[in-house]
Design a protein around this motif. Structure first.
Motif, PDB file in Angstrom:
ATOM      1  N   GLY A 202       0.799  -1.217   0.000  1.00  0.00           N
ATOM      2  CA  GLY A 202       0.000   0.000   0.000  1.00  0.00           C
ATOM      3  C   GLY A 202       0.829   1.262   0.000  1.00  0.00           C
ATOM      4  N   LEU A 203       2.090   1.169  -0.398  1.00  0.00           N
ATOM      5  CA  LEU A 203       3.013   2.295  -0.340  1.00  0.00           C
ATOM      6  C   LEU A 203       3.421   2.728  -1.746  1.00  0.00           C
ATOM      7  CD1 LEU A 203       5.181   0.605   2.401  1.00  0.00           C
ATOM      8  CD2 LEU A 203       3.576   2.483   2.805  1.00  0.00           C
ATOM      9  N   ARG A 204       3.978   3.917  -1.837  1.00  0.00           N
ATOM     10  CA  ARG A 204       4.521   4.393  -3.108  1.00  0.00           C
ATOM     11  C   ARG A 204       6.001   4.005  -3.173  1.00  0.00           C
ATOM     12  NH1 ARG A 204       3.507  10.555  -3.007  1.00  0.00           N
ATOM     13  NH2 ARG A 204       4.953  10.487  -4.784  1.00  0.00           N
ATOM     14  N   HIS A 205       6.460   3.708  -4.383  1.00  0.00           N
ATOM     15  CA  HIS A 205       7.833   3.259  -4.569  1.00  0.00           C
ATOM     16  C   HIS A 205       8.668   4.388  -5.169  1.00  0.00           C
ATOM     17  CE1 HIS A 205      10.861   0.200  -6.354  1.00  0.00           C
ATOM     18  NE2 HIS A 205      11.099   0.374  -5.070  1.00  0.00           N
ATOM     19  N   GLU A 260      14.190   6.217  12.680  1.00  0.00           N
ATOM     20  CA  GLU A 260      12.741   6.270  12.472  1.00  0.00           C
ATOM     21  C   GLU A 260      12.354   6.392  10.998  1.00  0.00           C
ATOM     22  OE1 GLU A 260      14.057  10.476  13.714  1.00  0.00           O
ATOM     23  OE2 GLU A 260      14.484   8.377  14.235  1.00  0.00           O
ATOM     24  N   ARG A 261      13.335   6.659  10.143  1.00  0.00           N
ATOM     25  CA  ARG A 261      13.038   6.744   8.706  1.00  0.00           C
ATOM     26  C   ARG A 261      13.786   5.677   7.917  1.00  0.00           C
ATOM     27  NH1 ARG A 261      14.038  12.401   6.304  1.00  0.00           N
ATOM     28  NH2 ARG A 261      12.939  11.414   4.582  1.00  0.00           N
ATOM     29  N   ARG A 262      14.343   4.717   8.624  1.00  0.00           N
ATOM     30  CA  ARG A 262      15.118   3.665   7.972  1.00  0.00           C
ATOM     31  C   ARG A 262      14.487   2.310   8.283  1.00  0.00           C
ATOM     32  NH1 ARG A 262      21.575   3.187   7.621  1.00  0.00           N
ATOM     33  NH2 ARG A 262      21.275   5.438   7.435  1.00  0.00           N
ATOM     34  N   ARG A 283       6.040  -7.610   6.379  1.00  0.00           N
ATOM     35  CA  ARG A 283       7.096  -6.999   7.184  1.00  0.00           C
ATOM     36  C   ARG A 283       7.274  -5.523   6.841  1.00  0.00           C
ATOM     37  NH1 ARG A 283      11.755 -10.438   9.027  1.00  0.00           N
ATOM     38  NH2 ARG A 283      10.881 -12.475   9.499  1.00  0.00           N
ATOM     39  N   LEU A 284       7.209  -5.194   5.582  1.00  0.00           N
ATOM     40  CA  LEU A 284       7.357  -3.798   5.180  1.00  0.00           C
ATOM     41  C   LEU A 284       6.205  -2.954   5.716  1.00  0.00           C
ATOM     42  CD1 LEU A 284       8.640  -1.485   3.620  1.00  0.00           C
ATOM     43  CD2 LEU A 284       7.503  -2.337   1.543  1.00  0.00           C
ATOM     44  N   ARG A 285       5.006  -3.446   5.563  1.00  0.00           N
ATOM     45  CA  ARG A 285       3.838  -2.707   6.056  1.00  0.00           C
ATOM     46  C   ARG A 285       3.927  -2.507   7.571  1.00  0.00           C
ATOM     47  NH1 ARG A 285      -1.175  -1.615   3.864  1.00  0.00           N
ATOM     48  NH2 ARG A 285      -2.443  -0.523   5.406  1.00  0.00           N
ATOM     49  N   GLU A 289       4.105   0.973   9.797  1.00  0.00           N
ATOM     50  CA  GLU A 289       3.069   1.240  10.789  1.00  0.00           C
ATOM     51  C   GLU A 289       3.637   1.400  12.187  1.00  0.00           C
ATOM     52  OE1 GLU A 289       0.406  -2.023  10.213  1.00  0.00           O
ATOM     53  OE2 GLU A 289      -0.784  -0.959   8.710  1.00  0.00           O
ATOM     54  N   ARG A 290       4.772   0.761  12.468  1.00  0.00           N
ATOM     55  CA  ARG A 290       5.372   0.851  13.800  1.00  0.00           C
ATOM     56  C   ARG A 290       6.054   2.197  14.057  1.00  0.00           C
ATOM     57  NH1 ARG A 290       7.019  -4.669  13.168  1.00  0.00           N
ATOM     58  NH2 ARG A 290       9.015  -3.940  12.361  1.00  0.00           N
ATOM     59  N   THR A 291       6.427   2.878  13.018  1.00  0.00           N
ATOM     60  CA  THR A 291       7.174   4.111  13.209  1.00  0.00           C
ATOM     61  C   THR A 291       6.302   5.162  13.896  1.00  0.00           C
ATOM     62  OG1 THR A 291       8.462   5.823  12.113  1.00  0.00           O
ATOM     63  CG2 THR A 291       6.536   5.043  10.963  1.00  0.00           C
ATOM     64  N   GLU A 292       6.921   6.059  14.608  1.00  0.00           N
ATOM     65  CA  GLU A 292       6.180   7.118  15.291  1.00  0.00           C
ATOM     66  C   GLU A 292       5.754   8.203  14.321  1.00  0.00           C
ATOM     67  OE1 GLU A 292       8.544   8.614  18.454  1.00  0.00           O
ATOM     68  OE2 GLU A 292       8.618   6.718  19.541  1.00  0.00           O
ATOM     69  N   MET A 293       6.348   8.242  13.129  1.00  0.00           N
ATOM     70  CA  MET A 293       5.979   9.243  12.142  1.00  0.00           C
ATOM     71  C   MET A 293       4.670   8.858  11.489  1.00  0.00           C
ATOM     72  SD  MET A 293       7.945  10.377   8.647  1.00  0.00           S
ATOM     73  CE  MET A 293       9.446  10.813   9.497  1.00  0.00           C
ATOM     74  N   LYS A 294       3.633   9.641  11.637  1.00  0.00           N
ATOM     75  CA  LYS A 294       2.350   9.373  11.009  1.00  0.00           C
ATOM     76  C   LYS A 294       2.452   9.759   9.538  1.00  0.00           C
ATOM     77  CE  LYS A 294      -0.496  10.151  15.127  1.00  0.00           C
ATOM     78  NZ  LYS A 294       0.574  10.446  16.057  1.00  0.00           N
ATOM     79  N   PRO A 295       1.657   9.100   8.671  1.00  0.00           N
ATOM     80  CA  PRO A 295       1.724   9.404   7.245  1.00  0.00           C
ATOM     81  C   PRO A 295       1.563  10.885   6.925  1.00  0.00           C
ATOM     82  CG  PRO A 295       0.416   7.446   7.613  1.00  0.00           C
ATOM     83  CD  PRO A 295       0.729   8.023   8.968  1.00  0.00           C
ATOM     84  N   GLU A 296       0.607  11.542   7.647  1.00  0.00           N
ATOM     85  CA  GLU A 296       0.372  12.959   7.340  1.00  0.00           C
ATOM     86  C   GLU A 296       1.493  13.851   7.799  1.00  0.00           C
ATOM     87  OE1 GLU A 296      -1.983  11.932  11.143  1.00  0.00           O
ATOM     88  OE2 GLU A 296      -1.527  11.039   9.174  1.00  0.00           O
ATOM     89  N   GLU A 297       2.385  13.302   8.642  1.00  0.00           N
ATOM     90  CA  GLU A 297       3.503  14.110   9.111  1.00  0.00           C
ATOM     91  C   GLU A 297       4.769  13.824   8.326  1.00  0.00           C
ATOM     92  OE1 GLU A 297       3.774  12.824  13.110  1.00  0.00           O
ATOM     93  OE2 GLU A 297       2.130  14.072  13.832  1.00  0.00           O
ATOM     94  N   SER A 298       4.691  12.942   7.321  1.00  0.00           N
ATOM     95  CA  SER A 298       5.886  12.475   6.646  1.00  0.00           C
ATOM     96  C   SER A 298       6.582  13.555   5.828  1.00  0.00           C
ATOM     97  CB  SER A 298       5.550  11.290   5.743  1.00  0.00           C
ATOM     98  OG  SER A 298       4.654  11.679   4.729  1.00  0.00           O
TER      99      SER A 298
END
Length: 302
Positions: A202-205, A260-262, A283-285, A289-298
């Protein structure tokens, strides 16, 4: 092996470097008729090793490559039994096993593959998977070659079921961007198994967004400017002491992509297309999802 055959092997080995391009491009043998599947099968490629280990019946697979027995390289290394010989892709060790079917990749040691064919050994070569369709086709082909078609269909069904468990969460415009970086500055783009894995999660590459097709070298500066939300880097590559891996320890990479971005990518699940490739999607998903960075804050950058 009798004296005549040993002499034949030696002579052909000497002649191989001088073989013409047309002779090397011989047509691959046709499919094995039903009832004539391989009974003594040797695999000499990590990816064919793993498919064969998952599909072969007990005693059918007599040898796998040295990489298949390594837990750091093969997901199914625990399926390698003591009865299986470990080969190093050498014609002389494979011939001694008297196989009626040898499994290889299209890039597997070419001299060995061509020599085996010239000696009359049946060799089936597999093309690396660039999509999930390729993955399923190779599973079915392996199952056909080993005479275990039901097992092949069961593995395909399990793969599709596992993929369906990843729910949609982001719209196309909101999905985080994930890229990858490997030794010698290589990254993957469209038309690769990695691209399919990222999109299935569900991610962009990033590679696709950058217009990259296949795998290509990308300067570190370009990666930093592209600034994806996450970058996948294999710890195995980072810890490799070779010069090719030095770029993965560059301070600029650490500064732009802190923990947090790796995403620590386990390439065992993606280097070969197999049923367990669905685990790479999961595993990628989960890593995102585990990261503290929310999608809207990316869009926030250090």
């Amino acid at each position: 092996m009798n004296r005549l055959r040993r002499l034949t092997v030696a002579v052909l080995a000497l002649l191989m470097p001088f073989a013409s391009a047309s002779a090397m491009a011989e047509a691959p043998p046709g499919p094995i008729p039903q009832g004539q599947e391989g009974q003594r099968v040797v695999s000499m490629n990590l990816c064919t090793d793993q498919l064969a280990l998952l599909i072969a019946r007990p005693g059918q697979l007599v040898s796998v490559s040295r990489l298949a027995a390594r837990a750091d390289m093969a997901v199914v290394s625990d399926l390698v039994t003591p009865e299986m010989a470990i080969n190093h892709g050498l014609a002389e060790e494979i011939i001694r096993l008297e196989p009626d079917l040898v499994l290889a990749g299209i890039y597997t040691t070419r001299a060995t593959v061509q020599l085996l064919k010239r000696l009359g050994t049946r060799v089936e070569e597999f093309t690396p998977e660039a999509s999930f369709d390729d993955l399923k086709a190779n599973i079915r082909r392996m199952a056909n070659l080993l005479g275990n078609r039901d097992r092949g269909e069961a593995l395909v069904a399990a793969f599709e079921t596992e993929l369906a468990k990843t729910p949609a969460q982001w719209t196309a415009g909101e999905a985080p961007v994930v890229g990858s970086y490997a030794t010698n500055t290589y990254t993957a783009g469209a038309g690769t198994l990695e691209n399919q894995i990222v999109r299935a999660a569900g991610l962009r590459h990033l590679g696709e967004d950058m217009g990259i097709s296949g795998s290509r070298r990308v300067p570190l500066e370009r990666l930093l400017l592209a600034d994806p939300d996450y970058v996948m880097i294999s710890p195995r590559f980072v810890n490799n002491p070779s010069r090719a891996a030095e770029i993965l320890r560059h301070p600029a990479l650490d500064l732009r992509f802190p923990d947090e971005r790796r995403i620590a990518a386990d390439v065992r699940y993606s280097i070969c297309g197999a049923p367990f490739t669905a685990e790479a999607v999961t595993r990628l998903r989960q890593a995102v999802e585990r990261t503290e960075m929310k999608p809207e804050e990316s869009s926030a950058r250090p």
